[in-house]
Design a protein around this motif. Structure first.
Motif, PDB file in Angstrom:
ATOM      1  N   ASN A 127     -65.889  -9.435 -19.883  1.00  0.00           N
ATOM      2  CA  ASN A 127     -64.576  -9.196 -19.277  1.00  0.00           C
ATOM      3  C   ASN A 127     -64.042  -7.815 -19.625  1.00  0.00           C
ATOM      4  OD1 ASN A 127     -64.301 -11.704 -17.986  1.00  0.00           O
ATOM      5  ND2 ASN A 127     -63.703 -12.657 -19.925  1.00  0.00           N
ATOM      6  N   ASN A 181     -59.969  -9.360 -16.471  1.00  0.00           N
ATOM      7  CA  ASN A 181     -60.768  -9.505 -15.244  1.00  0.00           C
ATOM      8  C   ASN A 181     -62.256  -9.394 -15.568  1.00  0.00           C
ATOM      9  OD1 ASN A 181     -58.510  -9.764 -13.666  1.00  0.00           O
ATOM     10  ND2 ASN A 181     -58.361  -7.565 -13.237  1.00  0.00           N
ATOM     11  N   PRO A 182     -63.103  -9.985 -14.709  1.00  0.00           N
ATOM     12  CA  PRO A 182     -64.552  -9.868 -14.971  1.00  0.00           C
ATOM     13  C   PRO A 182     -65.014  -8.413 -14.888  1.00  0.00           C
ATOM     14  CG  PRO A 182     -64.106 -11.542 -13.311  1.00  0.00           C
ATOM     15  CD  PRO A 182     -62.818 -10.833 -13.551  1.00  0.00           C
ATOM     16  N   HIS A 183     -65.874  -8.021 -15.809  1.00  0.00           N
ATOM     17  CA  HIS A 183     -66.471  -6.674 -15.819  1.00  0.00           C
ATOM     18  C   HIS A 183     -67.451  -6.566 -14.645  1.00  0.00           C
ATOM     19  CE1 HIS A 183     -68.855  -3.235 -17.185  1.00  0.00           C
ATOM     20  NE2 HIS A 183     -67.894  -2.972 -18.056  1.00  0.00           N
ATOM     21  N   SER A 216     -70.708  -8.012 -15.429  1.00  0.00           N
ATOM     22  CA  SER A 216     -70.702  -9.351 -16.028  1.00  0.00           C
ATOM     23  C   SER A 216     -71.871 -10.186 -15.506  1.00  0.00           C
ATOM     24  CB  SER A 216     -69.386 -10.049 -15.695  1.00  0.00           C
ATOM     25  OG  SER A 216     -69.353 -11.311 -16.319  1.00  0.00           O
TER      26      SER A 216
END
Lengths: 44, 517
Positions: B162, B167-169, B172
Motif C-alpha cells: 500500500n 491506497n494500493p501501490h 502491489s
C-alpha cells in the motif's frame, strides 16, 4: 596492416555494418597468425 | 500468470544447463576456471557478447531513446561496435596468447609478472573489486525490480503493498524485489557453482539467443500494432513531443557524442572479459567475435531505439515519478496485450542481466582464489580439487555479500548512476593494459602512477557527480566543457603512465623477453 528509419539512425546502423565488414577484411588479410605459434612455445 | 510460467520455464532451463555442464566437467581447476582453453568461435562470440550486453541493452536503451532520441544509438551502440572489436583484436588476442604461454588466470597475475612487482598486484586488486561490485549491484537490483513489475497483481494476498495514504501501490501483488533478487542470485550461483566457467559460457550462449530473439519479436509485434514500421515512424514526425527525437541535435551535444568513445575502452580491463578471453581454443577463435560483434549490437539496439522513439509519440510525456526505464514494458502492455510476449520480454531482460552477472561472480571467485589464497599459501599446497573447492566457497560468499548489499541499497536512487562510473573507472585503466602489451618502455613505476592517477581522478569526478550537493538547476549528468568525465580520466591515466615511464628505470631484459616475441 580504422522508409521507417530516421536518417541519422540509418546512417549509424549502416556504420555498424561497415564496421563488421572492416573487421572481416582485417581477419582475412591482417590477422596476426604468428601469435598462435608464440603462445604455444614452452614457457621460458 | 502465463508470462510468469514462461519466465519460470526460462529459469528452469538454466538450472538444467547447470546440471548438464557439471556432467561435462573434468574436475580440474583449468576446466573450472577457463574451460581447459577449449572454447571455439561460436561459443566465444555468444559468451563475450552476452557478457558485454547488460539489461541496459533492452530496457535502458529504450528508455534512453525515449528521452534522448536516435542519437542514443550513435552514442552507445555504434561506438561500442567499433571500439569493442578493436579492443578484442588489439588487446584480447595478445592477452590470450600471454595467458596461454604463462598459464595466467587473472589480470593481477599478469600485471604482477609483467612489471616484476608484487605491490602492483596488491594495489590493482581492490580497485578492480571496488569497480566491479557496483556493476553487480545494478544487475541484482534491476533484476529484482523487473520481476516485481512483471508480476504485479499476480499475488494480491501474499504480496499486498500500500501507498502511505492507504491506497494500493501500483506494484502491489508483485514478487518483492528482495525475493526476486534472491531467486536470480540463487539460479546464477547454481550453474556457476556446479558448472564453473563452462556453465557460464553455455548459459551465456542460451541467454544471448533468448534476449536477441525476444527483442526482435517484441519489435515486430509492437510495430504491427502501431500500423507498420513506416506508420510508427511517421507518427513520431507528426507528434510535437516526439519529433525532436528523430534527430540528435538539441538532445545530445557534439562533444559528449564524440567523447563517449572512451567508455567502450572499459572492456579492455573488465576482469570477467579477461577470463573469457583465456577460454579461447586458439587466436582464430576470436575472428567471429571481432567480426560479428558490431552486427550483433545493431540487431539488439536498433529495434530498441525505434521502440523508444515510437513510445515518445504513443505514450507522450511521462508523469512525475515515472521512469523512462519502464517504457519497454509499457509499450508491450499497452499495445500487444499478450501475456506470452510479456513473458518472453521478461525472460529476455532477465537473460541480458544474468549473462553479465554469472561471469562477474565467476571471475571474482577466481581472483580471490588465485590472487589471495594461492598467492599467499603457494600453488603446490593445494590439490586441483581443493582449488576448485576454494573457488566455490568464494563464489558462494561473493553472491551472499552482493545479495546482502543489494537488499540494503534496493531503494537507493543513486545505484543506477553507478553504471557509467564503473565503466569510466575500467576505461581509465585501459592505458595500463595497452602499455603492458605494446610498449616495452612501460615501467613498474609508470604502471603504478597510472593506477594511482586513475583512482584519484575518478574519485574527484565521482564525488562531483554523485556525492556533492548540486546547485539548483544543474544538469543531472556531469559533463566538463560538454565532454564525458571519462575523457579526463583516460587522458590523466595515459599521460602519467608515459611521463613516469620515461623518467624511471627500464624493465629488465629478462622480463621483456618473457612477454614480447
Amino acid at each position: 596492416v580504422f522508409g521507417f528509419l530516421p536518417i541519422g539512425l540509418a546512417y549509424h546502423a549502416g556504420y555498424s555494418i561497415v564496421a563488421g565488414l572492416f573487421w572481416y577484411l582485417v581477419s582475412r588479410f591482417a590477422w596476426p597468425e604468428s601469435i598462435e605459434k608464440w603462445a604455444d612455445e614452452p614457457n621460458d | 500468470m502465463t508470462s510468469l510460467y514462461i519466465i519460470i520455464g526460462y529459469l528452469a532451463l538454466l538450472i538444467g544447463l547447470g546440471v548438464i555442464s557439471n556432467r561435462f566437467s573434468k574436475g580440474t581447476s583449468a576446466d573450472f576456471f577457463i574451460v581447459n582453453r577449449s572454447v571455439g568461435s561460436f561459443l566465444l562470440l555468444m559468451s563475450i557478447f552476452g557478457t558485454t550486453m547488460t539489461g541496459f541493452a533492452l530496457v535502458g536503451s529504450t528508455g534512453k531513446a525515449y528521452t534522448s532520441g536516435i542519437g542514443t544509438y550513435g552514442l552507445m551502440a555504434s561506438w561500442s561496435g567499433l571500439i569493442h572489436s578493436a579492443v578484442f583484436f588489439l588487446v584480447g588476442i595478445r592477452l590470450w596468447a600471454v595467458g596461454k604461454r604463462h598459464g595466467y588466470l587473472t589480470q593481477c597475475e599478469y600485471f604482477r609478472n609483467r612489471f616484476d612487482s608484487q605491490g602492483l598486484g596488491y594495489l590493482l586488486f581492490p580497485i578492480l573489486i571496488l569497480l566491479l561490485i557496483p556493476y553487480l549491484l545494478v544487475g541484482v537490483i534491476s533484476a529484482g525490480k523487473f520481476i516485481q513489475a512483471s508480476t504485479k497483481g499476480m499475488f494480491p494476498e501474499q504480496f499486498a503493498l500500500n501507498l502511505p495514504n492507504g491506497n494500493p501501490h501500483p506494484l502491489s501483488g508483485g514478487i518483492p524485489p528482495e525475493l526476486g533478487g534472491a531467486i536470480i542470485c540463487g539460479i546464477v550461483l547454481f550453474y556457476v557453482f556446479f558448472g564453473g566457467l563452462r556453465g557460464a559460457v553455455w548459459a551465456n550462449t542460451f541467454q544471448t539467443l533468448v534476449f536477441m530473439i525476444t527483442g526482435v519479436i517484441a519489435f515486430w509485434m509492437i510495430s504491427s500494432r502501431l500500423g507498420g514500421l513506416s506508420a510508427a515512424s511517421q507518427a513520431v514526425l507528426d507528434s510535437e513531443f516526439a519529433k525532436p527525437r528523430a534527430a540528435r541535435e538539441g538532445l545530445i551535444g557534439q562533444a559528449q557524442f564524440f567523447t563517449y568513445c572512451f567508455i567502450p575502452l572499459s572492456v579492455g580491463m573488465f576482469p570477467h572479459l579477461f577470463q573469457h578471453w583465456l577460454t579461447a581454443k586458439s587466436a582464430k577463435s576470436f575472428k567471429l567475435t571481432v567480426v560479428a560483434h558490431p552486427i550483433f549490437i545493431m540487431i539488439v539496439w536498433v529495434p530498441c531505439i525505434l521502440i523508444g522513439i515510437w513510445a515518445a509519440a504513443h505514450v507522450g510525456p511521462l508523469g512525475p515519478g515515472q521512469s523512462p526505464n519502464s517504457i519497454l514494458g509499457r509499450m508491450v502492455e499497452s499495445l500487444v496485450h499478450s501475456p506470452v510476449l510479456s513473458g518472453l520480454v521478461g525472460a529476455g531482460v532477465l537473460a541480458a542481466i544474468m549473462s553479465s552477472l554469472d561471469s562477474q561472480f565467476m571471475c571474482l571467485g577466481t581472483m580471490f582464489t588465485k590472487d589471495i589464497v594461492l598467492k599467499k599459501f603457494g600453488e603446490d599446497r593445494f590439490s586441483d580439487s581443493q582449488k576448485v573447492l576454494i573457488a566455490r566457497g568464494f563464489i558462494l560468499a561473493i553472491v551472499a555479500i552482493t545479495y546482502g548489499l543489494s537488499v540494503s541499497l534496493m531503494n537507493s536512487a543513486h545505484v543506477f548512476d553507478l553504471g557509467v562510473w564503473c565503466f569510466s573507472g575500467f576505461a581509465g585503466l585501459f592505458p595500463l593494459v595497452v602499455g603492458a602489451v605494446y610498449w616495452k618502455g612501460t615501467t613498474r613505476l609508470g604502471a603504478i602512477a597510472c593506477i594511482l592517477v586513475t583512482a584519484v581522478t575518478w574519485s574527484v569526478l565521482f564525488y562531483r557527480d554523485i556525492i556533492a550537493v548540486k546547485p539548483p538547476g544543474a544538469e543531472d549528468e556531469l559533463l566538463i566543457a560538454g565532454m564525458m568525465p571519462v575523457t579526463f580520466i583516460v587522458a590523466a591515466s595515459a599521460i602519467s603512465l608515459v611521463v613516469v615511464s620515461l623518467l624511471t628505470p627500464k624493465p629488465a631484459d629478462a622480463t621483456l623477453r618473457k612477454f614480447f616475441a
